[in-house]
Design an enzyme around this catalytic site. Structure first.
Site, PDB file in Angstrom:
ATOM      1  N   PHE A  97     -10.097  19.241 -24.550  1.00  0.00           N
ATOM      2  CA  PHE A  97     -10.411  17.823 -24.619  1.00  0.00           C
ATOM      3  C   PHE A  97     -11.672  17.622 -23.777  1.00  0.00           C
ATOM      4  O   PHE A  97     -11.922  18.403 -22.848  1.00  0.00           O
ATOM      5  CB  PHE A  97      -9.243  16.976 -24.103  1.00  0.00           C
ATOM      6  CG  PHE A  97      -9.506  15.505 -24.231  1.00  0.00           C
ATOM      7  CD1 PHE A  97      -9.541  14.910 -25.476  1.00  0.00           C
ATOM      8  CD2 PHE A  97      -9.764  14.721 -23.110  1.00  0.00           C
ATOM      9  CE1 PHE A  97      -9.818  13.557 -25.603  1.00  0.00           C
ATOM     10  CE2 PHE A  97     -10.045  13.368 -23.234  1.00  0.00           C
ATOM     11  CZ  PHE A  97     -10.074  12.784 -24.486  1.00  0.00           C
ATOM     12  N   THR A  98     -12.456  16.605 -24.113  1.00  0.00           N
ATOM     13  CA  THR A  98     -13.776  16.441 -23.471  1.00  0.00           C
ATOM     14  C   THR A  98     -13.709  16.464 -21.939  1.00  0.00           C
ATOM     15  O   THR A  98     -14.372  17.273 -21.288  1.00  0.00           O
ATOM     16  CB  THR A  98     -14.420  15.115 -23.925  1.00  0.00           C
ATOM     17  OG1 THR A  98     -13.465  14.066 -23.740  1.00  0.00           O
ATOM     18  CG2 THR A  98     -14.821  15.170 -25.384  1.00  0.00           C
ATOM     19  N   PHE A 133     -21.866  11.744 -24.999  1.00  0.00           N
ATOM     20  CA  PHE A 133     -21.433  10.810 -26.052  1.00  0.00           C
ATOM     21  C   PHE A 133     -21.066   9.443 -25.490  1.00  0.00           C
ATOM     22  O   PHE A 133     -21.111   8.445 -26.190  1.00  0.00           O
ATOM     23  CB  PHE A 133     -20.239  11.375 -26.837  1.00  0.00           C
ATOM     24  CG  PHE A 133     -18.997  11.575 -26.016  1.00  0.00           C
ATOM     25  CD1 PHE A 133     -18.787  12.736 -25.294  1.00  0.00           C
ATOM     26  CD2 PHE A 133     -18.018  10.589 -25.967  1.00  0.00           C
ATOM     27  CE1 PHE A 133     -17.650  12.907 -24.526  1.00  0.00           C
ATOM     28  CE2 PHE A 133     -16.876  10.748 -25.209  1.00  0.00           C
ATOM     29  CZ  PHE A 133     -16.690  11.914 -24.478  1.00  0.00           C
ATOM     30  N   TYR A 165       0.848  -1.200   0.000  1.00  0.00           N
ATOM     31  CA  TYR A 165       0.000   0.000   0.000  1.00  0.00           C
ATOM     32  C   TYR A 165       0.881   1.248   0.000  1.00  0.00           C
ATOM     33  O   TYR A 165       0.659   2.181  -0.749  1.00  0.00           O
ATOM     34  CB  TYR A 165      -0.889  -0.020   1.234  1.00  0.00           C
ATOM     35  CG  TYR A 165      -1.882   1.111   1.286  1.00  0.00           C
ATOM     36  CD1 TYR A 165      -3.118   1.004   0.668  1.00  0.00           C
ATOM     37  CD2 TYR A 165      -1.565   2.299   1.946  1.00  0.00           C
ATOM     38  CE1 TYR A 165      -4.033   2.039   0.693  1.00  0.00           C
ATOM     39  CE2 TYR A 165      -2.482   3.349   1.976  1.00  0.00           C
ATOM     40  CZ  TYR A 165      -3.710   3.209   1.351  1.00  0.00           C
ATOM     41  OH  TYR A 165      -4.602   4.247   1.382  1.00  0.00           O
TER      42      TYR A 165
HETATM   43  C1  LIG Z   1      -7.383  10.463 -23.190  1.00  0.00           C
HETATM   44  C2  LIG Z   1      -6.995  11.825 -22.910  1.00  0.00           C
HETATM   45  C3  LIG Z   1      -7.199  12.384 -21.659  1.00  0.00           C
HETATM   46  C4  LIG Z   1      -7.909  11.635 -20.543  1.00  0.00           C
HETATM   47  O1  LIG Z   1      -7.206  10.491 -20.184  1.00  0.00           O
HETATM   48  P1  LIG Z   1      -7.959   9.202 -19.562  1.00  0.00           P
HETATM   49  O2  LIG Z   1      -6.872   8.300 -19.154  1.00  0.00           O
HETATM   50  O3  LIG Z   1      -8.812   8.624 -20.678  1.00  0.00           O
HETATM   51  O4  LIG Z   1      -8.784   9.668 -18.439  1.00  0.00           O
HETATM   52  C5  LIG Z   1      -6.778  13.678 -21.448  1.00  0.00           C
HETATM   53  N1  LIG Z   1      -6.197  14.376 -22.416  1.00  0.00           N
HETATM   54  C6  LIG Z   1      -5.993  13.879 -23.649  1.00  0.00           C
HETATM   55  C7  LIG Z   1      -5.330  14.698 -24.680  1.00  0.00           C
HETATM   56  C8  LIG Z   1      -6.383  12.587 -23.946  1.00  0.00           C
HETATM   57  O5  LIG Z   1      -6.183  12.101 -25.177  1.00  0.00           O
END
Ligand SMILES: *Cc1c(COP(=O)(O)O)cnc(C)c1O
Length: 482
Positions: free
Chosen positions: A132-133, A455, A80
Site C-alpha cells: 500500500f502507498t 499523487f 488526557y
Molecule cells: C488507508 C489504508 C492505510 C492507511 O490508513 P490511513 O488512515 O489513511 O493513514 C493503510 N493500509 C490500507 C490497506 C489502507 O487502505
C-alpha cells in the site's frame, strides 16, 4: 443470508438502513468543472469538495456513521490520561480480536510508522501480498524493501478467482530462503488488498502463511484497514467458512496474526487507528514510540469522541447486514459497467469499483498516466471524483526513472452507506458516455512533482487541449443539462 431476493426481476442491492441526516450536493456545469480540474493541476486530490458532485475519491474517514455511533460520541470521557472511553475501546478490541494490548494511533499510516520504526532495519525485506502507498513509504524510509509475493492472478484485471489477494506460498518460501529469515522481520498480509481493486485473501491462505511464519520464526502482521470487506468475502466465497459467523471469522484471522493494525477511517467507520497484539514483548517495543509521535497511551492522537464511535463501529462490523452493503453496491456497479462493455476489475472487490484504464484508454502510454487522465476526464464528464491507482501513485526509482505500475486503475470508492443506487447509476451513465468518447481523452504530464507520495499533491497538465475538447463534446451531447 447475504441479499434480499426480489419477487419480480433481478434483485437489487437493498439498503438495510434508512437515511436520517442528509447533506445537499451541488453539481456545477461542465465549463466550471473544466476550470476546476485545470486549477487542481488535473489531480483529483486538489479539487475542492464544493466543486465535487459525487465524491468517490476514497472510503477513508467518509463512511456514514450510525445513530448509535453519534449517540456514543456524546458520552465520551475527556481526559488526557486514563479516559474511560479508552478502556471501553480497549475492551472492545479484546472482545473482538482477542488481543490483550491496544496501542491507539491517529490513523493507519501512523501504525505503519511505528511498526516500521520498531521492526524494519537497513536491509530488511518485508514480504506482502501487495504494497500500500503509505506502507511502502514507511518501510522504505526505514531502509527496508517491500517484496510482493502475490499469485499471478492478482494482476489479471478480469478474472473469476475469488481470492486475488492471496499470497503465493512458494514465492514466499523462496524469498525467505533467499534473504534468510533473520532479514525478514515480518510478513504483512493486507486484507481487502487496496491497490489491486479491494481483493480479498482466503482464510486457507492465511493459515498457510502462518505455517511458513512459524517454520521460520517470522511475525505475521495483518493490515486490517479493509478487513470488513475481506470478512464478508470469506463468508460468501470460502466454502469452509460459510457456516462461521463474521465474529468467528474475525477471531480466527486475529488468532493467526501476531500484530493487527488498522485505519479506523475505514474499519469501524470513525477516524483514527491502532495496533493490537497479545504479546507483551511486542507491545512494549512499540509503546515507547506512542507518546513521542501520536499522543498519550490512552488516546494516541484520536479524539475521545472518535474512540467512542470506533468502539461501536467495530461492533457493527460484526453484523453481516451492515458490512454487506458496500460489496453489494460495488458488485452492482461492476455488473452494470460490464453489461456496457466497459473494462472493470473482476470479480468485484471491496472499497470501490475499479475501472481498468490500461484498456479503457489504451492509446495513452503509461508514462502519461492513463488512470490519472481518466480520473480527470470523469470529473469533467460528471463531477465525479475518483482516484488514480497506477503509475502516478508510484514513485520514481533511484535514477529518476518512472516505476511503471502493474495495473492502471481508476478507483471509484463507494464509502459505506453514503450513496444511493440512483447516484451509482448516474456514475455508470457518465462512465458509459466517457467510454463512447474515450479517444478524446489524452495523457498528462507533471509540472510540479513531489519526490514522495507525489499523487497526493503533484500538479499536472494535459499534454494538449483534450480536456477543452472533451468538455465541448459534453455540452454538445447533453444540451443545457449539467
Ligand atoms: C488507508 C489504508 C492505510 C492507511 O490508513 P490511513 O488512515 O489513511 O493513514 C493503510 N493500509 C490500507 C490497506 C489502507 O487502505
Amino acid at each position: 443470508m447475504s441479499q434480499i431476493k426480489f419477487y419480480q426481476g433481478e434483485s437489487l442491492p437493498l439498503e438495510m438502513h434508512k437515511v436520517r441526516i442528509v447533506q445537499k450536493l451541488n453539481l456545477i456545469p461542465v465549463e466550471q468543472r473544466l476550470k476546476a480540474i485545470s486549477e487542481a493541476g488535473s489531480n483529483t486530490f486538489l479539487l475542492r469538495n464544493r466543486d465535487v458532485f459525487l465524491d468517490m475519491l476514497t472510503d477513508s474517514g467518509v463512511n456514514a456513521m450510525s445513530d448509535r455511533q453519534i449517540a456514543a460520541m456524546m458520552e465520551a470521557d475527556d481526559s488526557y490520561a486514563g479516559s474511560e472511553t479508552f478502556y471501553k475501546l480497549e475492551a472492545k478490541i479484546k472482545e473482538i480480536f482477542g488481543k490483550e494490548y491496544f496501542l491507539p494511533a491517529h490513523q493507519g499510516r501512523a501504525c505503519e510508522h511505528i511498526i516500521s520504526k520498531v521492526f524494519v532495519k537497513n536491509g530488511s525485506v518485508i514480504p506482502m501480498n501487495y504494497h500500500f502507498t503509505t506502507t511502502k513509504s514507511h518501510i522504505t524510509l526505514c531502509g527496508g524493501r517491500v517484496e510482493e509475493v502475490y499469485a499471478d492472478v492478482a494482476l489479471e484485471a478480469s478474472s473469476k478467482h475469488p481470492f486475488k489477494g492471496n499470497i503465493d506460498i512458494d514465492k514466499l518460501t523462496d524469498l525467505i530462503k533467499k534473504h534468510g529469515p533473520e532479514n525478514v522481520p515480518f510478513v504483512r498480509m493486507e486484507a481487502g488488498t487496496n491497490l489491486i481493486g479491494g481483493q480479498p485473501f482466503s482464510m486457507e491462505n492465511m493459515r498457510q502463511v502462518r505455517d511458513i511464519c512459524d517454520k521460520y520464526g517470522i511475525l505475521l502482521v495483518l493490515d486490517a484497514s479493509l478487513l470488513a470487506d475481506n470478512l464478508y468475502f470469506i463468508k460468501v466465497r470460502e466454502e469452509s467458512c460459510r457456516d462461521m459467523s463474521i465474529r468467528e471469522i474475525t477471531r480466527a484471522m486475529a488468532d493467526l496474526s501476531d500484530i493487527i493494525y488498522f485505519s479506523a477511517r475505514k474499519l469501524g467507520c470513525a477516524r483514527g487507528g491502532g495496533i493490537a497484539t497479545s504479546s507483551p514483548e511486542l507491545a512494549d517495543k512499540m509503546r515507547e514510540l506512542l507518546p513521542l509521535y501520536e499522543g498519550f497511551l490512552t488516546y494516541g492522537g484520536m479524539s475521545v469522541r472518535e474512540m467512542e464511535a470506533l468502539a461501536i463501529g467495530l461492533e457493527e462490523t460484526m453484523d453481516e447486514e451492515m458490512i454487506n452493503q458496500g460489496p453489494l453496491f460495488i458488485a452492482h456497479m461492476v455488473q452494470e459497467l460490464e453489461k456496457r462493455g466497459i473494462p472493470v476489475v473482476t470479480p468485484p472487490g471491496g472499497l470501490g469499483c475499479h475501472v481498468n484504464a490500461m484498456e479503457f484508454v489504451d492509446h495513452i502510454p503509461q508514462e502519461q498516466y492513463p488512470a490519472g487522465a481518466l480520473a480527470a476526464a470523469l470529473y469533467i464528464a460528471g463531477g465525479i471524483r475518483g482516484m488514480e491507482r497506477g503509475t502516478l501513485s508510484e514513485q520514481r526509482d533511484e535514477n529518476g526513472n518512472e516505476t511503471l505500475a502493474n495495473m492502471e486503475l481508476l478507483r471509484l470508492a463507494l464509502p459505506r452507506r453514503v450513496f444511493t443506487l440512483s447516484q451509482v447509476m448516474y456514475a455508470v451513465d457518465r462512465i458509459a458516455w466517457l467510454y463512447e468518447n474515450r479517444k478524446l481523452i489524452g495523457g498528462l504530464s507533471f509540472v510540479e512533482e513531489p519526490k514522495v507520495l507525489r499523487f497526493f499533491f503533484g500538479k499536472l497538465v494535459p499534454v494538449d487541449d483534450w480536456q477543452i475538447k472533451l468538455a465541448a463534446k459534453f455540452r454538445q451531447d447533453f444540451g443545457d443539462s449539467l
